[in-house]
Design an enzyme around this catalytic site. Structure first.
Site, PDB file in Angstrom:
ATOM      1  N   HIS A 152      -6.334  32.095   6.189  1.00 31.00           N
ATOM      2  CA  HIS A 152      -6.916  31.954   4.857  1.00 31.00           C
ATOM      3  C   HIS A 152      -7.235  33.317   4.247  1.00 31.00           C
ATOM      4  O   HIS A 152      -7.456  34.289   4.932  1.00 31.00           O
ATOM      5  CB  HIS A 152      -8.171  31.082   4.951  1.00 31.00           C
ATOM      6  N   HIS A 176       0.593  25.738   0.356  1.00 28.91           N
ATOM      7  CA  HIS A 176      -0.468  26.262   1.223  1.00 28.91           C
ATOM      8  C   HIS A 176      -0.136  26.024   2.698  1.00 28.91           C
ATOM      9  O   HIS A 176      -0.225  26.922   3.540  1.00 28.91           O
ATOM     10  CB  HIS A 176      -1.782  25.555   0.858  1.00 28.91           C
ATOM     11  N   GLU A 177       0.277  24.788   3.016  1.00 30.97           N
ATOM     12  CA  GLU A 177       0.553  24.462   4.424  1.00 30.97           C
ATOM     13  C   GLU A 177       1.739  25.259   4.954  1.00 30.97           C
ATOM     14  O   GLU A 177       1.756  25.662   6.117  1.00 30.97           O
ATOM     15  CB  GLU A 177       0.812  22.963   4.595  1.00 30.97           C
ATOM     16  N   HIS A 194       0.652  28.335   6.311  1.00 28.27           N
ATOM     17  CA  HIS A 194       0.138  28.204   7.687  1.00 28.27           C
ATOM     18  C   HIS A 194       1.288  28.076   8.690  1.00 28.27           C
ATOM     19  O   HIS A 194       1.260  28.664   9.763  1.00 28.27           O
ATOM     20  CB  HIS A 194      -0.774  26.973   7.809  1.00 28.27           C
TER      21      HIS A 194
END
Ligand code: TQI
Ligand code: ZN
Ligand code: ZN
Length: 195
Positions: free
Chosen positions: A144, A134-135, A138
């Protein structure tokens, strides 16, 4: 007639700045003081691979923390970047977008390393690989998604392992970086809009 369609829900950070066009070989390094095990380092390697599989990006580990594009470190509480961590649960990690490229994880979490939640794991166990995937999204400028099974969906319950990119993640990242020119697998099968 039921209409199958995938509406892309991924989001970009405002301004959509991203790694310079030419920079597709990115390096990452781990904070030396963390003295991470080979196991943990290969876990991050796998997390990077999931994104490089579907983009022209490559991620190579380097030992020079100061010169790496992406700097990965575990920190506790206030660690001097204005976004202090908060102990178990709460904020698990944060990633700073290009070109800062810093990827910080909360050292106080009960991190699950090999993805199996032993029945004895504390209720606050958090799957490290899921957070890493997930990171990295980013780090690569993805925001998101509102698609529940997307990696970039903004919630995960402890005890959950979610490491496979969903269509929405792939569409989003390929919108930013294009697809992987030498991806020899079959193109991910997107549900096409039906006529
Ligand atoms: N960290 C938040 C996150 O990565 C930091 C954050 C909050 C953020 N708002 C943001 C990042 C807006 C970008 C844009 O989402 S977190 C999850 C998930 C976190 C949360 O610790 O809350 C994961 C870290 F998706 F499960 F909610 C990892 Cl996987
Ligand atoms: Zn930080
Ligand atoms: Zn997030």
């Amino acid at each position: 007639m039921s209409i199958f369609h995938t509406v892309a829900h991924y989001a970009f950070f405002p301004g959509k700045p991203r790694w310079p066009e030419s920079k597709t070989e990115l390096t990452y390094a781990f904070l030396p003081e963390n003295q991470l095990s080979k196991n943990v380092k290969s876990l991050f390697g796998r997390a990077f691979e999931r994104w490089s599989e579907v983009t022209p990006l490559t991620f190579t580990e380097t030992t020079s923390y100061s010169r790496a594009d992406l700097k990965i470190g575990f920190f506790s509480g206030d660690h001097g970047d204005g976004e202090p961590f908060d102990g178990v649960l709460g904020t698990l990690a944060h990633a700073f977008s290009p070109p800062a490229g810093r990827f910080h994880l909360d050292g106080d979490e009960n991190w699950v390393i090999d993805g199996n939640f032993l029945n004895g794991s504390p209720v606050s166990a958090v799957d490290l690989e899921s957070v890493a995937v997930h990171e990295i999204g980013h780090l690569l400028r993805l925001g998101h998604s509102s698609v529940e099974n997307a990696i970039m969906y903004p919630t995960i319950s402890s005890g959950t392992r979610k490491v496979e990119l969903a269509n929405d993640d792939v569409i989003g990242i390929q919108e930013l970086y294009g697809s992987n020119p030498n991806y020899n697998g079959s193109e991910p099968s997107f549900i096409k809009y039906s006529k």
